[in-house]
Design an enzyme around this catalytic site. Structure first.
Site, PDB file in Angstrom:
ATOM      1  CD  GLU A   1      -7.278  30.327  -6.420  1.00 29.72           C
ATOM      2  OE1 GLU A   1      -8.043  30.748  -5.682  1.00 29.72           O
ATOM      3  OE2 GLU A   1      -5.974  31.003  -6.914  1.00 29.72           O
TER       4      GLU A   1
ATOM      5  CD  GLU B   1      -4.107  37.381  -6.194  1.00 38.46           C
ATOM      6  OE1 GLU B   1      -3.646  36.590  -6.907  1.00 38.46           O
ATOM      7  OE2 GLU B   1      -4.657  36.409  -5.977  1.00 38.46           O
TER       8      GLU B   1
HETATM    9  C1  BGC Z   1      -8.721  34.141  -4.903  1.00 29.33           C
HETATM   10  C2  BGC Z   1      -9.118  35.139  -4.200  1.00 29.33           C
HETATM   11  C3  BGC Z   1     -10.351  35.063  -3.429  1.00 29.33           C
HETATM   12  C4  BGC Z   1      -9.387  33.992  -2.270  1.00 29.33           C
HETATM   13  C5  BGC Z   1      -9.993  34.033  -0.687  1.00 29.33           C
HETATM   14  C6  BGC Z   1      -7.603  33.373  -4.052  1.00 29.33           C
HETATM   15  O1  BGC Z   1      -6.567  32.404  -3.979  1.00 29.33           O
HETATM   16  O2  BGC Z   1      -7.722  34.182  -5.888  1.00 29.33           O
HETATM   17  O3  BGC Z   1      -9.132  36.166  -5.005  1.00 29.33           O
HETATM   18  O4  BGC Z   1     -10.813  35.997  -3.092  1.00 29.33           O
HETATM   19  O5  BGC Z   1      -8.529  32.542  -2.800  1.00 29.33           O
HETATM   20  O6  BGC Z   1      -8.958  32.740  -0.092  1.00 29.33           O
END
Ligand code: BGC
Length: 923
Positions: free
Chosen positions: A487, A771
């Site tokens: 990501e 997270e």
């Molecule tokens: C991210 C987040 C993001 C979110 C929103 C995730 O995969 O890591 O921090 O804001 O997706 O869908």
């Protein structure tokens, strides 16, 4: 005025002044007190000394103004490449003991600063973009890194007085001139919305060049963000283009002043093979030692090279951004090397960090592949790679029998604390693997650190340090969600909620201001119709490709609201109104066109909203399905962003628009109250996030506020002080409790140790912010959710409360010109110290509680600013404080003390009377 020191001036928000992108750079300086007896110093006027390179004279400009941030350039406009020296002195006066201002006196002159203009016009570029004759691909489909080089001879008998190379690439580049690495940037030119903008860098290369002799320039280019696989599920390669290429223009001036040597990238450059045979952001880099060749020896032999291919000039705007570059800012030695359960060699660096390895020394038989796999955590005694999803995070060296020293991968980075090393063991006879064999290099955008916090509670200090590590790891060219899995994208919601904390800890204006330029370029492009993409640069929306793995371009509150709230945060932090001016079209487009509204003008109630993302109650696979409905969250934000746009219009003197948005905000507030708020001050949904948002964004009527605050406190006590909020509620829940007089409950919540809580991750050994509240479960296993990172800053936004309430400083006027000093001690904390180096200089507030409940505080206020001090003995609610009923103090060192009534501690949870209260341990 000898006691006031003026810093060397800086230009716009540029990190070092080399390559500003305007002909009239605004100038800023800050102050410090050299003499502690001076109090209440204010600037009355200033003098700028400007010395142009083409004249011996210094021009002095005197301006009657108290402004010291972003003052207008007073002289003639500068030309591309022009270099000028600037210094400043201020005239000002201090306040005498009988509160009289003395006559203005000048400070000493500041040191000189140098500002140099970049290439302002496209026609300043004479170079062409060049590529390899044919772009090769590896078996896995990744683009093979390329190498472009050129030998050239500089005229003899002349001394180089100035040599600049202006350069950029499609891909990331690494440059050597005569074997010397050019600059100290990592991953240049960084990540940007390549479709719209292309950053170029300027390096001073004078010391690498030799007059009258052959010189070699040798540039390697890897896919970087331009062409690596990006986003999840295997990602998409070559999102921005499928050809790696280089644009470079070397300009050399000599002491005879009549000769300019220019070397451009063109078809006379040679294309060589690179020893870096593959490299991608997520997957890592492979280096084949046997392919390493000295470019200067290769080029003259025609069989070893072919000519570069011209691919024309970039179509996007070339920009020399203010943002600092990515650099290695620290090196960390391994803490231990050990064997995993299955016998693998593992290294622990003791800190979850972002960057790369430096291999100090390696020697292995020809053909041996040594590999280094990176991960953030261990699971079952092995490298925990599941959260990395498709990202391989592995670098490889294919040895050739000779010694390799100080090798680093060039075009990748990893988020890691642990590294698994394959085919190199501590038992190797020659060149064994030891703690001295490798070092971790920490990399991030090299912003100026501006904020510090410490207190008497070691776990709170650790939480704060973890937030700083997560900020460092996720400010790598763009502000990202996470730095390790497939990501690492510029998610807009994450930075929206973290920005106030970030701008306290580091000077983010250059970097985030630049990222907002990308955001606006993407949002305002016709295909997006005013909606910012979820991630900037955009690599995930459907408008780019018809593929089920892409996200639809739907508007979403909290995330897209970044278009209004981030410029606002940057304006508040920097005091630079230009942050609002330059983003105005983007702010307005989001509100006027982007937001999808229902018939009443609030959000379309049918839309999916990410909302209070990662509420701990949401199932691992449905992070948006928390207890506060996303549409309510979206509507709260809608009222807030409309108000902020109205305020921006007022500040920018756009009266008609200000009236329109003010009226809209009032109407939306009315609608919101009608739809969600009861007469008594309850809100639907009856959750901590909804109550906290309502309190902080001013949605309750004054007579409802206390009821809402008490309801919030009750909810926190019902939850036994464990966290019950996600992305939207977490940054503000402690602020909201404090604002309604429940600061002890806020402290109790901060210090809770059971999951979900901030302290849970700290006690689980976390060295960054996670997270999820439970990214690691209490049995040491990794959360089963496929989206589990151990380095995400969003939930670390609680540090803003540490700065403002525990430490006690916040900005009352943009740029910290007026500071609110209102520490609220609580919990079992006995002292705290907070420091922020703002645009006027250093602000520091330190307090301690002595036996007998005496509260003692020292405060430093920088020159040309002032503070409003509210001591704990006279605490009143936030609303009142904004009316400035505190004590006004000017610049200088101050001491205060007061008696503090013993606050009730600890507050109790609301529990059935027949159950025991949770036994709190507060560390
Ligand atoms: C991210 C987040 C993001 C979110 C929103 C995730 O995969 O890591 O921090 O804001 O997706 O869908």
């Amino acid at each position: 005025m000898k006691g006031i020191d003026v810093s060397a001036p800086s230009f716009e928000h540029h990190h070092d002044g080399l390559g500003v992108s305007t002909s009239q750079p605004r100038i800023s300086w800050h102050f410090s007190h050299l003499d502690n007896s001076i109090k209440g110093w204010q600037q009355d006027s200033y003098e700028l000394g400007i010395s142009f390179a083409d004249s011996d004279q210094t021009h002095t400009f005197t301006v009657k103004s108290s402004q010291s941030i972003c003052v207008p350039w007073p002289a003639r406009a500068l030309k591309s490449r022009e270099r000028t020296k600037v210094r400043v002195r201020s005239y000002g006066s201090s306040q005498s003991s009988d509160a009289q201002q003395s006559e203005p006196e000048p400070t000493e002159w500041s040191p000189w600063s140098v500002v140099e203009v970049g290439l302002l016009k496209r026609t300043d570029w004479t170079a062409q973009m060049i590529a390899a004759p044919k772009q090769l691909k590896n078996k896995d489909g990744s683009l093979t890194p390329i190498r472009l080089a050129k030998t050239f001879t500089l005229p003899a008998n002349r001394n180089v007085v100035r040599a600049r190379i202006y350069m950029t690439a499609h891909g990331c580049y690494d440059t050597r001139i005569n074997g010397h690495t050019v600059g100290d940037h990592g991953m240049a030119p960084g990540w940007q919305s390549y479709e719209h903008r292309l950053h170029y860098q300027i390096f001073d290369v004078s010391e690498h060049l030799i007059s009258g002799s052959q010189n070699t320039i040798d540039v390697q280019i890897g896919p970087g963000w331009y062409a690596s696989a990006l986003a999840w599920a295997g990602g998409r390669r070559c999102f921005f283009g499928d050809t790696l290429s280089l644009l470079a223009q070397l300009e050399v001036e000599f002491d005879d002043n009549d000769h300019l040597f220019v070397l451009n990238t063109d078809s006379s450059w040679s294309s060589l093979s690179s020893a870096i045979t593959s490299s991608e952001i997520y997957n890592g880099e492979t280096y084949e030692m046997a392919l390493e060749r000295d470019a200067s020896k290769l080029i003259p032999q025609s069989s070893a090279h072919s000519s570069a291919r011209i691919i024309g000039f970039p179509t996007s705007n070339l920009a020399s951004p203010d943002t600092p570059p990515v650099r290695v800012t620290q090196e960390i030695q391994p803490v231990s090397i050990f064997r995993s359960k299955s016998g693998k060699v593992l290294v622990d660096f003791g800190q979850n960090l972002v960057g790369r390895l430096r291999i100090v020394k390696l020697q292995k038989a020809a053909g041996t592949t040594v590999s280094f796999s990176h991960a953030e955590v261990l699971e079952d005694g092995e490298l925990g790679t599941r959260p990395l999803r498709f990202a391989k995070n592995t670098d490889r060296i294919i040895c050739d029998g000779s010694e390799l020293e100080n090798w680093t991968p060039k075009f990748t980075f990893h988020g890691f604390r642990y590294v698994e090393v394959d085919t190199w063991t501590p038992e190797d006879k020659d060149c064994p693997f030891t703690v001295d064999s490798i070092v971790a290099q920490v990399m991030h955008t090299d912003m100026q650190r501006t904020g510090w916090f410490e207190c008497s509670h070691s776990l709170v200090n650790k939480l704060h340090q973890n937030a700083i590590w997560s900020m460092r790891g996720n400010f790598l060219s763009v502000p990202t969600d996470c730095p390790q899995r497939d990501e690492r994208l510029g998610w807009t919601g994450d930075i929206q909620v973290f920005a106030p904390s970030a701008s306290f800890l580091y000077d983010t204006t250059g970097m985030l201001g630049n990222w907002l330029d990308d955001l606006a370029a993407e949002q305002l492009s016709p295909k997006n119709n005013g909606v910012p993409p979820f991630v900037v640069p955009d690599v995930i929306t459907k408008s780019h490709a018809e593929d089920n793995n892409y996200w639809p371009a739907i508007p979403n509150a909290v995330w897209d609201d970044v278009a209004v709230l981030l410029p606002w945060s940057l304006y508040r932090a920097s005091g630079d109104l230009n942050m609002l001016r330059k983003q105005y079209d983007s702010m307005k487009a989001w509100i006027d066109r982007g937001i999808r509204r229902g018939a009443d003008g609030l959000w379309d109630p049918e839309l999916y909203q990410l909302g209070d993302w990662l509420d701990p109650i949401a199932p691992p696979s449905e992070p948006g399905n928390g207890r506060t409905d996303g549409v309510l969250v979206a509507d709260v934000y809608l009222v807030q962003v409309t108000k902020k746009l109205a305020e921006a219009c007022e500040l920018l003197d756009i009266a008609e628009e200000a009236a329109k948005y003010n009226a809209d905000a009032t109407r939306l507030l009315g609608l919101f109250r009608e739809k969600y708020i009861t007469k008594s001050g309850l809100i639907a949904a009856d959750t901590q996030t909804a109550l906290a948002l309502g309190i902080m964004f001013g949605l309750f009527e004054p007579h409802q506020l206390q009821a809402a605050g008490d309801r919030l406190a009750r909810s926190v006590r019902m939850q036994q002080f464990r966290v019950a909020t996600g992305f939207a509620g977490t940054p503000i829940v402690l602020h909201a409790l404090t604002a309604v007089g429940h600061s002890q409950i806020a402290y109790r919540m901060l210090l809770e140790q059971r999951c979900p809580s901030w302290m849970y991750a700290v006690l689980m050994g976390g060295t960054t912010i996670w997270e999820r509240w439970d990214s690691m479960l209490s049995d040491g296993s990794i959360n089963p959710g496929e989206m589990t990172s151990f380095n995400h800053y969003a939930l670390g936004s609680v540090v803003n409360w540490l700065h403002e309430t525990v430490g006690g400083i916040s900005s009352l006027e943009p740029g910290w010109r007026r500071i609110l000093v209102r520490p609220i001690p609580g919990g079992n904390l006995t002292h705290s110290k907070v420091t922020h180096v703002g645009p006027y200089g250093r602000i520091e507030c330190a307090w301690q509680l002595t036996e007998g409940g005496l509260f003692k505080m020292t405060l430093e206020v920088p020159p040309n600013s002032e503070a409003v001090v509210v001591l704990p003995s006279q605490q009143f609610k936030e609303k009142d404080v904004h009316k400035s009923e505190g004590l006004q103090v000017g610049s200088g060192q101050h001491e205060f003390e007061c008696h503090l009534a013993e606050p009730a501690w600890p507050p109790q949870a609301i529990m059935p009377p027949f159950w025991p209260q949770p036994q709190p341990v507060f560390g």
